[in-house]
Design a protein around this motif. Structure first.
Motif, mmCIF file in Angstrom:
data_model
loop_
_atom_site.group_PDB
_atom_site.id
_atom_site.type_symbol
_atom_site.label_atom_id
_atom_site.label_comp_id
_atom_site.label_asym_id
_atom_site.label_seq_id
_atom_site.Cartn_x
_atom_site.Cartn_y
_atom_site.Cartn_z
ATOM 1 N N LYS A 190 0.815 -1.216 0.000
ATOM 2 C CA LYS A 190 0.000 0.000 0.000
ATOM 3 C C LYS A 190 0.852 1.271 0.000
ATOM 4 N N GLU A 206 2.614 1.289 -3.860
ATOM 5 C CA GLU A 206 1.697 1.153 -4.994
ATOM 6 C C GLU A 206 1.501 2.476 -5.733
ATOM 7 N N GLY A 207 1.369 3.567 -4.996
ATOM 8 C CA GLY A 207 1.147 4.857 -5.636
ATOM 9 C C GLY A 207 2.319 5.286 -6.496
ATOM 10 N N ASN A 259 2.424 3.253 -9.644
ATOM 11 C CA ASN A 259 1.411 3.699 -10.606
ATOM 12 C C ASN A 259 1.887 4.907 -11.402
ATOM 13 N N GLU A 289 -7.338 4.796 7.014
ATOM 14 C CA GLU A 289 -7.358 4.112 5.718
ATOM 15 C C GLU A 289 -8.265 2.888 5.702
ATOM 16 N N SER A 336 -12.655 4.472 0.972
ATOM 17 C CA SER A 336 -12.343 3.682 -0.221
ATOM 18 C C SER A 336 -13.497 3.653 -1.204
ATOM 19 N N ARG A 350 -11.455 9.669 -3.811
ATOM 20 C CA ARG A 350 -10.801 8.365 -3.924
ATOM 21 C C ARG A 350 -9.397 8.518 -4.512
ATOM 22 N N MET A 351 -9.234 9.508 -5.394
ATOM 23 C CA MET A 351 -7.913 9.755 -5.965
ATOM 24 C C MET A 351 -6.952 10.243 -4.879
ATOM 25 N N ASN A 409 -6.121 7.139 -2.674
ATOM 26 C CA ASN A 409 -5.174 6.190 -3.253
ATOM 27 C C ASN A 409 -3.751 6.733 -3.238
ATOM 28 N N ARG A 455 -2.457 8.666 -0.822
ATOM 29 C CA ARG A 455 -2.273 9.243 0.516
ATOM 30 C C ARG A 455 -0.812 9.188 0.963
ATOM 31 N N SER A 503 -13.748 -7.351 -5.538
ATOM 32 C CA SER A 503 -13.784 -5.905 -5.316
ATOM 33 C C SER A 503 -14.820 -5.233 -6.187
#
Length: 854
Positions: A374, A377-378, A381, A432, A438, A445-446, A449, A451, A847
């Motif tokens: 987590k 991941e950002g 991306n 979180e 979420s 949400r952007m 994600n 954070r 999900s």
């Protein structure tokens, strides 16, 4: 968590699945999400595959479940979501589940249909009662007073034509009554007048309360109308017009007794319908509540089952051995888990012969897998948005974790703004696990994600804000200024020193608006500020001049270091792919070109900072002029930074000039030399073959070669292409384009890093303007009205700070930081031409199921 430096090693595995255990094995694989399936039936239509019937059955079950979810939501029944994801249903339970869902659907449709019919009848009866109540006031008729219009005048006084007209009017008076929507009244009345030529009398009355339309269910305003007409032909026309305008026509009672009987009957039927409708709704709600308990798990199970059959359709069917053959990409670290999943699936199906796997060699490029958590991941991306990394090349995301928030903070350097951003991100991180975050709107949400990106961006902005000593456009004096104003007065120095220095006295202070501190005078500058820029610069009139020089040079230094680091990372790629000749013929010339020109620029900047002091600053040469003279070779004498500068610069230019032809022609000529069969570093080669079709020069060497005893081992970087595939012109053109792009890019990319200075300046000036226009005005008002004015001023200052400086300026700095990584940093070593590893995993389906039911 695997390595973030490079993608994981992949292998191609062949799965042999028994027909009776294939479903269970894929169910176990889907729960673990270890492999990516390859489609072995690409030339087969989707309608001709083996398990197309099972897929259609799953789609039918999905249709039924969608209908159930719609009915449950319409009844305002909450949908309970389980914490755990149920496994795919066993094959023996699929038919039972299908039968239950079909029966439930049929029952719900029948009950719903009966409910709608009862409701429609109830609305019609309610409309009828309202119509009777309103039309009662239109005309009060009795049988004994009801005229028949059969008295005719004498024939002596009227003509034959008049007599025939009265004969037609002598027909019995008829009535049509009903309800019409408010918007159609005017057009309805005009149509009656035109068609019936005035032989009708229309009376209207608006209902006090709006009623629901039995056909559409819409609540609208209604008008009750009563139409009186003469003759059957007129009556037919009136009824047709009522049908065209969708009027709700009801029979009109001819007597008071009939009206009373109809009214009593309507009341009784309405009460009965209320009772029946209430019981029907209770029964329907009980059925939906019972269905809502299991609909979440059913939706997930059907999605998993459909995904399994989609994967089975990608497998080839071996008729001889009665088994399915699948090819999957799997990380080498997950091979034991793959074997355990196959064993688990075989055990659950009770098969005597277990399914097994076999690793097969391949020349195809595997997909790219980089495991993230987590936190990472950002950042991954951000890199993947530019392009998914090629297989096993260096991943920039590992370094982006530090460099991205730092470059952002250089442009967004403000202690106060960074601390607000840090607190916002910290709030998101601490909460979180909250489900509403979420599942919030797209913009929120952007933020959620990203954070952890925001957290580091805010933290680094706090650091650069301390370096710039900038907090909401104001400086913070934490350690005391290193500048002393009192040392500028003449009374502080001896008479002998006063003659040599320009000092202040009372006359100078009174008659000069601007005074300048001279650091060369003893005692004025007592040493640098311990952390960051001295707060006295916030009061100086030449503050922008000083900060611009500092930030511009800092931007150039950071940019050149960043780009040089990118070129160095390319060396790790060449070492990994055994292309050592790229190191000598590409990477080293690139480094020499970069360091001999722009690295020397950094040296001059740092050298001037260290060597020249306040006393000698006036004779210090300009770095820009010296850098330009490095290429112009001026004949006149100029001030130099250090002895022997001219010889060093000429040596650097010679090295730069020599690196350019090596960069342009070195690699193509080396590959041509290999292709012509020459020896590689004095050792004869005897076993080359093509093993990678997608390498940039399309050549490779197969492992280590067998050479004679006593001779040196062959260079790993020697590669070769076959005669049919080698194209010297294409390789030369590719290398020339790359070299031109790099050489010109070194100049343009270095200038591009000046955006660090420009954005930092813009942010500081916007913050200063906002403070001057709001807070300074509010704080200068006298105490009588100042307290009342300060609260709205502070509120407006906070709102503008958040929306302009935090969101708009933050977004601008964020986009520029992305550009610096994508264009200036990653193009030095990152190809980004790979395909992402997409495993067959039920987590992705689970999900999405809650979103489908919402």
């Amino acid at each position: 968590m695997g390595s973030l430096f490079r993608s994981e090693t992949m292998c191609l595995a062949q799965l042999f699945l028994q027909s009776g255990t294939a479903y269970e094995c894929l169910s176990a694989l889907g729960e673990k999400g270890l492999v990516q399936f390859r489609d072995l039936n690409q030339n087969v239509s989707s309608f001709q595959r083996k398990f197309v019937g099972e897929v259609k059955r799953c789609e039918e079950l999905e249709r039924i479940l969608v209908y159930l979810v719609q009915e449950i939501n319409r009844a305002d029944i909450p949908l309970p979501e389980g914490e755990t994801s149920p496994p795919a249903p066993p094959l023996k339970q699929v038919l039972e589940m299908q039968e239950q869902l079909q029966k439930l659907e049929v029952e719900l449709r029948e009950v719903t249909k009966n409910k709608e019919k009862l409701r429609k009848n109830l609305l019609e009866l309610i409309e009828y009662t309202h119509m009777l109540r309103v039309t009662k006031t239109f005309m009060k008729r009795n049988v004994e007073f009801e005229p028949t219009y059969e008295e005719f005048p004498s024939l002596e006084t009227d003509s034959l034509l008049d007599y025939s007209s009265m004969q037609r009017l002598g027909a019995k008076l008829g009535f049509v009554s009903g309800l019409i929507s408010q918007g159609k009244v005017e057009a309805f009345e005009k149509m009656l007048w035109r068609v019936c030529k005035g032989y009708t009398i229309v009376t209207y009355a608006e209902l006090d309360e709006p009623l629901e339309d039995p056909e559409t269910g819409e609540v609208i305003k209604w008008y009750v109308f009563l139409i009186s007409f003469w003759g059957e032909q007129i009556g037919h026309k009136v009824k047709k017009i009522c049908d065209c305008y969708h009027c709700h026509v009801y029979p009109y009672p001819s007597t008071i007794e009939e009206r009373r009987e109809i009214q009593e009957g309507l009341n009784t039927r309405i009460q009965d319908l209320y009772t029946v409708l209430h019981k029907t709704e209770d029964y329907l709600r009980q059925v939906l509540c019972k269905a809502a308990e299991s609909v979440y798990s059913r939706v997930i199970q059907v999605k998993k089952m459909k995904a399994i059959y989609h994967m089975l359709n990608m497998c080839s069917f071996d008729v001889t051995n009665k088994c399915l053959i699948a090819e999957v990409w799997c990380p080498e670290a997950d091979l034991p888990g793959l074997r355990r999943a196959l064993e688990e699936g075989s055990r659950e199906s009770g098969a005597t012969i277990p399914s097994f796997m076999n690793i097969i060699p391949t020349k195809e490029t595997p997909p790219t897998l980089i495991r993230t958590n987590k936190f990472t991941e950002g950042f991954q991306n951000i890199v993947d948005a530019y392009g998914v990394g090629s297989y096993r090349e260096v991943n920039p995301a590992l370094f982006t974790i530090i460099t991205f928030p730092f470059l952002f903070a250089v442009m967004f350097g403000d202690f106060g703004h960074g601390f607000v951003m840090f607190l916002f991100a910290l709030l998101l991180v601490l909460n979180e696990n909250h489900p509403r975050l979420s599942q919030s709107q797209e913009i929120m949400r952007m933020f959620f994600n990203g954070r952890y990106i925001l957290l580091l961006m805010g933290l680094f902005s706090v650091y650069t804000g301390l370096i710039y000593n900038d907090c909401f456009s104001k400086s913070v004096n934490l350690f005391g200024s290193g500048w002393n104003v009192s040392a500028m007065y003449s009374s502080s120095h001896a008479p002998a020193e006063r003659e040599k220095m320009v000092l202040w006295n009372d006359s100078v202070v009174r008659h000069n608006k601007i005074l300048q501190l001279d650091p060369s005078i003893p005692g004025v500058f007592r040493g640098p500020y311990p952390l960051g820029i001295d707060p006295i610069w916030n009061l100086a009139t030449n503050r922008l001049t000083f900060l611009n020089s500092f930030k511009m040079k800092m931007s150039v230094i950071l940019g050149i270091i960043h780009m040089t680091f990118g070129v160095i990372l390319g060396i790790f790629n060449h070492l990994h792919f055994r292309k050592k000749f790229n190191i000598y013929l590409v990477s080293i010339p690139e480094l020499l070109f970069m360091l001999c020109i722009f690295g020397y620029l950094i040296f001059m900047i740092i050298y001037k900072w260290l060597v020249y002091s306040a006393e000698t600053s006036r004779v210090a040469p300009s770095i820009l002029i010296e850098f330009i003279n490095m290429f112009l070779f001026p004949t006149s004498e100029t001030n130099v930074l250090y002895p022997g500068q001219e010889h060093v610069q000429r040596l650097l230019l010679v090295v730069t000039a020599l690196s350019v032809p090596v960069l342009f022609l070195g690699k193509p000529l080396f590959l041509l030399w290999l292709h012509n069969g020459r020896s590689c570093f004095g050792v004869s080669r005897n076993g080359y073959t093509l093993i990678r079709k997608d390498s940039e020069e399309e050549v490779s060497l197969l492992g280590s070669q067998d050479i004679e005893e006593g001779s040196n081992q062959m260079e790993d970087g020697c590669r070769e292409v076959t005669c049919g595939e080698f194209n010297f012109g294409e390789i030369l053109m590719t290398q020339v384009i790359h070299s031109i792009e790099y050489c010109l890019g070194c100049i343009s990319n270095t200038a591009s890093y000046l955006r660090l200075w420009a954005l930092s300046l813009a942010h500081a000036q916007l913050s200063d303007v906002l403070w001057a226009m709001l807070m300074r005005v509010g704080l200068r008002v006298d105490t009588t009205y100042g307290v009342l004015l300060l609260l709205p001023v502070i509120a407006l200052f906070a709102v503008l700070t958040i929306f302009i400086l935090l969101i708009m300026e933050g977004l601008s700095a964020f986009l520029h930081a992305i550009r610096l990584h994508w264009v200036e940093f990653q193009n030095k070593f990152y190809v980004g031409a790979g395909t992402k590893f997409v495993p067959f995993s039920f987590r992705l389906l689970s999900s999405k199921s809650s979103d489908d039911m919402a």
